[in-house]
Write an enzyme that holds these catalytic residues in place. Structure first.
Site, PDB file in Angstrom:
ATOM      1  N   HIS A 178      -2.321  -5.335   1.208  1.00 58.72           N
ATOM      2  CA  HIS A 178      -3.819  -5.975   1.036  1.00 58.72           C
ATOM      3  C   HIS A 178      -3.339  -7.448   0.762  1.00 58.72           C
ATOM      4  CE1 HIS A 178      -7.315  -7.509  -0.635  1.00 58.72           C
ATOM      5  NE2 HIS A 178      -6.795  -7.918  -1.512  1.00 58.72           N
TER       6      HIS A 178
ATOM      7  N   LYS B  26       0.953  -1.267   0.154  1.00 62.09           N
ATOM      8  CA  LYS B  26       0.160  -0.024   0.013  1.00 62.09           C
ATOM      9  C   LYS B  26       1.001   1.259   0.032  1.00 62.09           C
ATOM     10  CE  LYS B  26      -4.038  -2.073   2.116  1.00 62.09           C
ATOM     11  NZ  LYS B  26      -4.975  -1.956   3.255  1.00 62.09           N
TER      12      LYS B  26
ATOM     13  N   ASN C  84      -2.590  -0.203   6.959  1.00 62.69           N
ATOM     14  CA  ASN C  84      -2.075  -1.533   7.562  1.00 62.69           C
ATOM     15  C   ASN C  84      -1.317  -2.295   6.446  1.00 62.69           C
ATOM     16  OD1 ASN C  84      -4.001  -2.192   5.667  1.00 62.69           O
ATOM     17  ND2 ASN C  84      -5.341  -3.309   6.980  1.00 62.69           N
TER      18      ASN C  84
ATOM     19  N   GLU D 219      -8.949 -11.399  -7.994  1.00 61.07           N
ATOM     20  CA  GLU D 219      -7.857 -10.276  -7.825  1.00 61.07           C
ATOM     21  C   GLU D 219      -6.657 -10.151  -8.602  1.00 61.07           C
ATOM     22  OE1 GLU D 219      -9.484  -9.233  -3.579  1.00 61.07           O
ATOM     23  OE2 GLU D 219      -7.244 -10.094  -3.666  1.00 61.07           O
TER      24      GLU D 219
ATOM     25  N   TYR E 200     -12.744  -3.057  -3.742  1.00 64.36           N
ATOM     26  CA  TYR E 200     -13.048  -2.748  -2.175  1.00 64.36           C
ATOM     27  C   TYR E 200     -14.669  -2.681  -2.249  1.00 64.36           C
ATOM     28  CZ  TYR E 200      -8.512  -2.218  -0.311  1.00 64.36           C
ATOM     29  OH  TYR E 200      -7.348  -2.503   0.516  1.00 64.36           O
TER      30      TYR E 200
HETATM   31  P1  IDP Z   1      -8.479  -6.927   5.065  1.00 66.50           P
HETATM   32  O1  IDP Z   1      -7.659  -5.972   4.072  1.00 66.50           O
HETATM   33  O2  IDP Z   1      -7.872  -7.451   6.306  1.00 66.50           O
HETATM   34  O3  IDP Z   1      -8.969  -8.040   4.052  1.00 66.50           O
HETATM   35  P2  IDP Z   1     -11.061  -5.747   4.786  1.00 66.50           P
HETATM   36  O4  IDP Z   1     -11.979  -5.824   5.794  1.00 66.50           O
HETATM   37  O5  IDP Z   1     -11.175  -6.315   3.175  1.00 66.50           O
HETATM   38  O6  IDP Z   1      -9.835  -6.243   5.424  1.00 66.50           O
HETATM   39  O7  IDP Z   1     -10.773  -4.149   4.315  1.00 66.50           O
HETATM   40  C1  IDP Z   1     -10.050  -3.646   3.240  1.00 66.50           C
HETATM   41  C2  IDP Z   1      -9.105  -2.493   3.675  1.00 66.50           C
HETATM   42  O8  IDP Z   1     -10.142  -1.625   4.022  1.00 66.50           O
HETATM   43  C3  IDP Z   1      -8.389  -2.775   5.128  1.00 66.50           C
HETATM   44  O9  IDP Z   1      -7.224  -3.486   4.719  1.00 66.50           O
HETATM   45  C4  IDP Z   1      -8.217  -1.501   5.403  1.00 66.50           C
HETATM   46  O10 IDP Z   1      -7.038  -0.803   4.986  1.00 66.50           O
HETATM   47  C5  IDP Z   1      -9.581  -0.869   5.297  1.00 66.50           C
HETATM   48  N1  IDP Z   1     -10.431  -0.838   6.293  1.00 66.50           N
HETATM   49  C6  IDP Z   1     -11.271  -1.835   6.521  1.00 66.50           C
HETATM   50  N2  IDP Z   1     -12.197  -1.601   7.942  1.00 66.50           N
HETATM   51  C7  IDP Z   1     -11.784  -0.271   8.109  1.00 66.50           C
HETATM   52  C8  IDP Z   1     -12.253   0.693   9.297  1.00 66.50           C
HETATM   53  O11 IDP Z   1     -13.058   0.162  10.056  1.00 66.50           O
HETATM   54  N3  IDP Z   1     -11.740   1.575   9.183  1.00 66.50           N
HETATM   55  C9  IDP Z   1     -10.779   2.129   8.173  1.00 66.50           C
HETATM   56  N4  IDP Z   1     -10.331   1.606   7.238  1.00 66.50           N
HETATM   57  C10 IDP Z   1     -10.874   0.153   7.171  1.00 66.50           C
HETATM   58 MG    MG Z   2     -10.268  -8.151   2.229  1.00 66.29          MG
END
Ligand code: IDP
Ligand code: MG
Length: 172
Positions: A134, A28, A131, A145, A68
């Site tokens: 991805h 990212k 974080n 993907e 997303y």
């Molecule tokens: P993942 O990346 O662990 O699969 P997902 O739920 O698919 O998690 O969410 C995609 C991305 O969206 C996350 O990696 C994070 O960057 C962002 N994200 C998910 N939930 C939140 C939230 O509650 N607040 C802010 N960003 C979020």
């Molecule tokens: Mg995800």
């Protein structure tokens, strides 16, 4: 005799059941800005996964809406999209037995504050959004993907010379 026969056929049968998987990792923008590209790639290399594709690309609204889609209704969706477009990202394809599960486990849970130390998010992130990587979450998602971010000729199948030392001979 019967046992002997079943031992003879065991290896090819076993082989055909264990499939190499390919999975998508996106490094990212925040990771690129913080200078951790090499460290993140090195973790997957050290684990023994094979890099089958990698490129830097600029994401746009359209591809992020697709990627997303499961978050499109969430209030923070605009912020995530902006954060993913702030610089280019690096998309990677990693291959190995159970690669999808391995990479998800190495990434750690979504929220960097909850992610276990030793995981990528646990070691490099204090944020839910920021974080680091991805990672595809299932075989179905990985296939979709990888197609989303790579053309067929950008994924390379080449011999991994370490293979015999990474796996036992009944695993590959
Ligand atoms: P993942 O990346 O662990 O699969 P997902 O739920 O698919 O998690 O969410 C995609 C991305 O969206 C996350 O990696 C994070 O960057 C962002 N994200 C998910 N939930 C939140 C939230 O509650 N607040 C802010 N960003 C979020
Ligand atoms: Mg995800």
């Amino acid at each position: 005799m019967h046992i002997f026969l079943s031992l003879e056929i065991k290896k090819p049968l076993f082989n055909s059941l264990i499939a190499m998987e390919k999975t998508l990792v996106i490094i990212k923008p925040g990771t690129i800005q913080r200078g951790y590209i090499g460290e993140i790639i090195q973790r997957f290399e050290k684990k023994g996964l094979q890099l089958c594709g990698m490129k830097m690309i600029q994401l746009d609204e359209k591809i992020l809406l697709e990627h997303y889609a499961h978050l499109a209704h969430r209030p923070f969706f605009g912020r995530i999209k902006d954060a993913m477009m702030i610089t280019p990202v690096i998309v990677c394809c990693w291959k190995g037995i159970d690669a999808i599960r391995i990479v998800r486990a190495m990434a750690g849970v979504t929220n960097g504050r909850d992610a276990a130390p030793g995981t990528i998010r646990g070691d490099y992130s204090v944020s839910v959004q920021e974080n680091i990587v991805h990672a595809s979450d299932s075989p179905e998602t990985a296939a979709i993907e990888l197609k989303r971010f790579f053309n067929d000729n950008e994924i390379f199948d080449y011999k991994q010379h370490q293979l015999d030392f990474l796996y036992a001979n009944d695993e590959i």
